[in-house]
Design a protein around this motif. Structure first.
Motif: not given
Length: 568
Positions: A365-370, A488-493, A498-502
């Motif tokens: 959750k420090m890496r990605a979020w919705a 979209e699930i994106t980078a958090w920081q 806000f770029s889409v991540v896998d």
């Protein structure tokens, strides 16, 4: 009798039988040495300067309880921990004889909690070594069986197998003063903290402690550290005296993986340590901090349950022998009879990751979020609006529902697809068909409602972390009279915010930086397949093992044979 062993992918029966036979020849019992460390700066100074919490005392108490409950006798357990030392400090806090600013009732509550965790150890006489005896020198002499006037209880010569458990803080320091080189086995020393120093400075003569630094009193920190180099020399002496006696070690402290590195070097084959019957575990990697309790509690809990079952299986407790079981885990949390040291490590590892899934969850959750989900206040029955986050519940389900402690990779992929395609969240104009029990959020300006379709939400809210175990994908069923709400699930920081991540890649990268228990073993010994009952229940072997030991080892001795299982 000279026996050469090679590692086998299956438990090596001939080697195990011979180790059991040698144990029977000794006529002794297994011994367990439990060491509770702590940093000198936290629990070794004046009592009014000591910290309120003690890092190891409760965990030594719980491990002792688990061993005793498994039928291990008091005489077989040697404890080195500040039990009375710490309880006296708490008592001084209750009486007001030390002034730390902490309310006296806090000290009383902490005393009650600590005594409860250590109740059996207290009732049976307390720690064998306490106060100033909790130092690296005591550990050295106890393990090597060196008796003195103030050191009566040590590992005896007829010990059939030795278990060493150390719970403490840990770290590494450079071998040379002021060195800035990255830490590896040539540039650094790894160690566990002890609250008091050893007075025998010759125990440091072979340690590269130049970078240990000094404490506030201007004295070197090195005498307060139990070094990896010292443990390595202890192991060397133990196996030089008795090459067939198994030694099992659990090092539960930050960066404890650095203590395992010597068994991975090429020099292990040159020096013969790859033939040692050593099974050595750490709670984390060489450069990673460990979780509190973490692996330690899981390991001793499963070990205790399994040894109890093994005693029944062998008929040692006068109970009806247990019938053979198939599978790995049994309903009571024990491993099936005949399980090995490796089985126990894998089971404890699985339990560790499942019980501490929050660590990976928080890193992800420090890496990605919705962000679209996070921006809405979802309603759940009995909770304030916004208290429950469906993204958190979905991610938690996927991390916890895999097998063998792994995240559920298929479910993670299915979750991201359901989010992106708008199946995980749907927009409805009315809640009449969906209901108001939970999982909905109102869109602004009368735009209707977003409903979350995650079918595993009920089990997650009820706390059943194992619901859907091994489920291939997260289940997001269709909602009638609705249209998609893509997320979209994106980078958090960071630069890619806000770029889409896998999501699977983000979980893999997060998993790489959290604490992972590790283990090493003598790769040319039979340690990997050594059964728990043979190692920890002593020479009263299972009848089949007793018979086969006499046959295998006796025949080998008569014929002068080299007894070895098939190579890999």
């Amino acid at each position: 009798l000279v026996v050469f062993f090679r590692r086998s992918p299956e438990p090596a029966p001939w080697g195990r039988f011979c180790l059991g036979f040698m144990a029977a020849l000794r006529g002794g019992r297994p011994y367990f040495v439990l060491v509770g460390g702590e940093a000198h700066a936290l629990q070794g100074g004046e009592q009014d300067q000591r910290h309120f919490q003690h890092t190891s005392v409760p965990f030594i108490g719980s491990a002792y309880e688990q061993l005793r409950a498994a039928g291990v006798s008091r005489e077989q357990i040697i404890t080195i921990v500040q039990l009375d030392d710490y309880l006296r400090t708490l008592s001084l806090g209750i009486s007001g004889d030390i002034n730390t600013g902490i309310p006296t009732h806090y000290y009383a509550e902490q005393l009650a909690r600590t005594e409860a965790k250590c109740r059996r150890l207290l009732d049976e006489g307390g720690a064998d070594y306490d106060h100033g005896a909790v130092n690296p020198g005591t550990v050295w002499h106890v393990l090597l069986g060196e008796v003195s006037a103030d050191r009566r209880k040590v590992v005896p010569e007829d010990c059939t197998a030795l278990f060493l458990g150390i719970y403490s803080h840990g770290d590494s320091h450079p071998a040379k003063p002021d060195s800035k080189e990255p830490h590896d086995h040539l540039t650094a020393e790894w160690f566990a903290h002890m609250p008091y120093p050893t007075r025998e400075l010759d125990l440091l003569s072979f340690v590269a402690h130049g970078g240990a630094g000094k404490n506030k009193a201007g004295r070197s920190n090195a005498p307060y550290y139990l070094y990896s180099t010292q443990l390595r020399l202890i192991f060397h002496q133990l196996f030089e005296r008795d090459p067939s006696r198994p030694v099992v070690g659990l090092l539960n402290y930050c960066r404890s993986g650095g203590n395992l590195e010597f068994m991975r070097r090429q020099s292990a084959s040159w020096l013969g340590s790859d033939h040692w019957p050593l099974f050595l575990m750490s709670s984390s990697q060489a450069g990673v901090d460990s979780l509190v309790a973490g692996f330690w509690e899981a390991y001793f809990r499963i070990l205790s349950q399994t040894l109890r079952l093994e005693r029944q299986s062998d008929g040692r407790d006068g109970a009806q022998p247990a019938q053979p079981h198939s599978g790995h885990f049994l309903a009571d949390g024990a491993l099936s009879p005949g399980s090995t040291l490796e089985d126990l490590f894998e089971a404890a590892n699985e339990a560790y990751f499942r019980e501490n899934a929050y660590e990976l969850l928080n890193h992800v959750k420090m890496r990605a979020w919705a962000s679209k989900v996070w921006s809405l206040d979802f309603h759940f029955l009995g909770r304030k609006a916004g208290d429950c986050d469906p993204w958190h519940i979905d991610l938690k389900h996927c991390i916890e529902s895999g097998r063998l402690g792994e995240p559920n990779w298929d479910a993670l992929q299915g979750m991201q697809q359901a989010y992106t395609e708008g199946r995980a969240f749907r927009v409805v104009s009315s809640l009449d068909a969906f209901g108001r029990d939970g999982g909905y959020a109102q869109l602004p300006e009368g735009g209707g409602y977003v409903v979350w379709t995650g079918m595993h939400r009920g089990s997650q809210q009820s706390g059943d972390a194992l619901a859907g175990l091994g489920q291939a994908t997260s289940n997001f069923p269709h909602v009638p009279d609705s249209h998609p709400f893509p997320v979209e699930i994106t980078a958090w920081q960071g630069p890619k915010a806000f770029s889409v991540v896998d999501l699977k890649n983000e979980v893999r990268e997060a998993a790489a930086v959290i604490a992972h228990p590790e283990r090493v073993f003598g790769s040319h010994s039979t340690t990997l397949g050594l059964q728990l009952r043979d190692c920890f229940l002593g020479p009263a072997l299972h009848p089949e093992v007793r018979r086969s030991s006499r046959i295998a080892c006796g025949a080998g001795a008569r014929q002068g044979a080299v007894v070895a299982p098939s190579p890999l």
